[in-house]
Scaffold this active site. Structure first.
Site, PDB file in Angstrom:
ATOM      1  CE1 TYR A 123      -4.000   2.094   0.557  1.00 30.20           C
ATOM      2  CE2 TYR A 123      -2.656   3.221   2.200  1.00 30.20           C
ATOM      3  CZ  TYR A 123      -3.795   3.167   1.413  1.00 30.20           C
ATOM      4  OH  TYR A 123      -4.710   4.193   1.473  1.00 30.20           O
ATOM      5  CB  ILE A 154     -10.016   9.502   7.118  1.00 31.84           C
ATOM      6  CG1 ILE A 154      -8.880  10.408   6.645  1.00 31.84           C
ATOM      7  CG2 ILE A 154     -11.378  10.126   6.829  1.00 31.84           C
ATOM      8  CD1 ILE A 154      -8.823  11.773   7.289  1.00 31.84           C
TER       9      ILE A 154
END
Length: 248
Positions: free
Chosen positions: A156, A189
């Site tokens: 990632y 988030i």
């Protein structure tokens, strides 16, 4: 006048989380939105209602971002239907976390395909149209993991770091054609993805965030709104952190 009135936007990964909120905020500001997701989504009806409430339209298109050939045909068809896009948000992304020494090639390649190759394919098609029209804003969804790296996320982190490099290079290529290319790099988030984070790890993250809280999808969408609008006409090649100071 709304910030994106009479503009057309393509937002990938529009069915949930950050992508869905970006689509909603864009439509609330006057944009007609094409939302790309892997398969027909439960969010479609709600997004169509948001569109109708704001006097615009929402179009859901479906394609597997991990299949470059199919994605290419899908984006070409959407571009033809729309007659061109003023805004592109490459938001779709996946994770396949694990320590690097035990990571399978499949988990490495799946993440690279969706998070890096797919934005390249989409950018290539949409930017080509934008440079001929001499206008447009491209926003790539990076991550704090791509800026600083994250243990257990070699795939990632690499994909998002690559996306940042792509953003900067493309901005230099097409800036003279009045097309802007920027990236946003969210930190922690609150999304469906982060709901799965163990509570102990969540507490550790909050300790290193100066603002001492997680961010919201709306806060990310609002930064994308700024970059998509004419408020940012001299902003290109930038990576904007949305992380509460975590990466400072």
């Amino acid at each position: 006048m709304k910030l994106l009135e009479n503009k057309k936007a393509l937002v990938t990964g529009s069915s949930r989380g950050i992508g869905r909120k970006i689509a909603e905020v864009f439509m609330a500001n006057g944009a007609e939105v094409w939302g790309l997701c892997t398969k027909p989504s439960a969010a479609k009806a709600d997004l169509e209602k948001v569109a109708a409430d704001n006097g615009v339209k929402f179009h859901e298109i479906c394609c597997n971002c991990g299949d470059a050939a199919a994605l290419k045909e899908c984006i070409k068809a959407a571009l033809e239907e729309a007659g061109g896009f003023d805004i592109l948000v490459n938001n779709a992304g996946i994770t396949r976390d694990g320590l690097s020494f035990a990571m399978s090639m499949e988990n490495w390649q799946d993440v690279i395909n969706v998070n890096l190759t797919a934005p390249f394919v989409i950018n290539q098609i949409i930017s080509y149209d934008m440079i001929h029209k001499k206008k447009g804003s491209i926003i790539n969804m990076a991550s704090i993991s791509g800026v600083h790296g994250e243990a257990g996320q070699v795939n990632y982190s690499a994909s998002k770091a690559g996306l940042i490099g792509m953003t900067k290079a493309l901005a230099k290529e097409i800036g003279k054609r009045k097309v802007r290319v920027n990236a946003v790099a969210p930190g922690f988030i609150e999304t469906e993805m982060t709901e799965a984070v163990p509570e102990e790890l969540r507490k550790e993250w909050l300790k290193i965030i100066p603002m001492n809280r997680a961010g919201t999808v709306e806060e990310v969408a609002n930064v994308c709104l700024f970059l998509a609008s004419d408020l940012s006409t001299y902003v290109t090649g930038q990576v904007i952190g949305i992380d509460g100071g975590m990466g400072a």
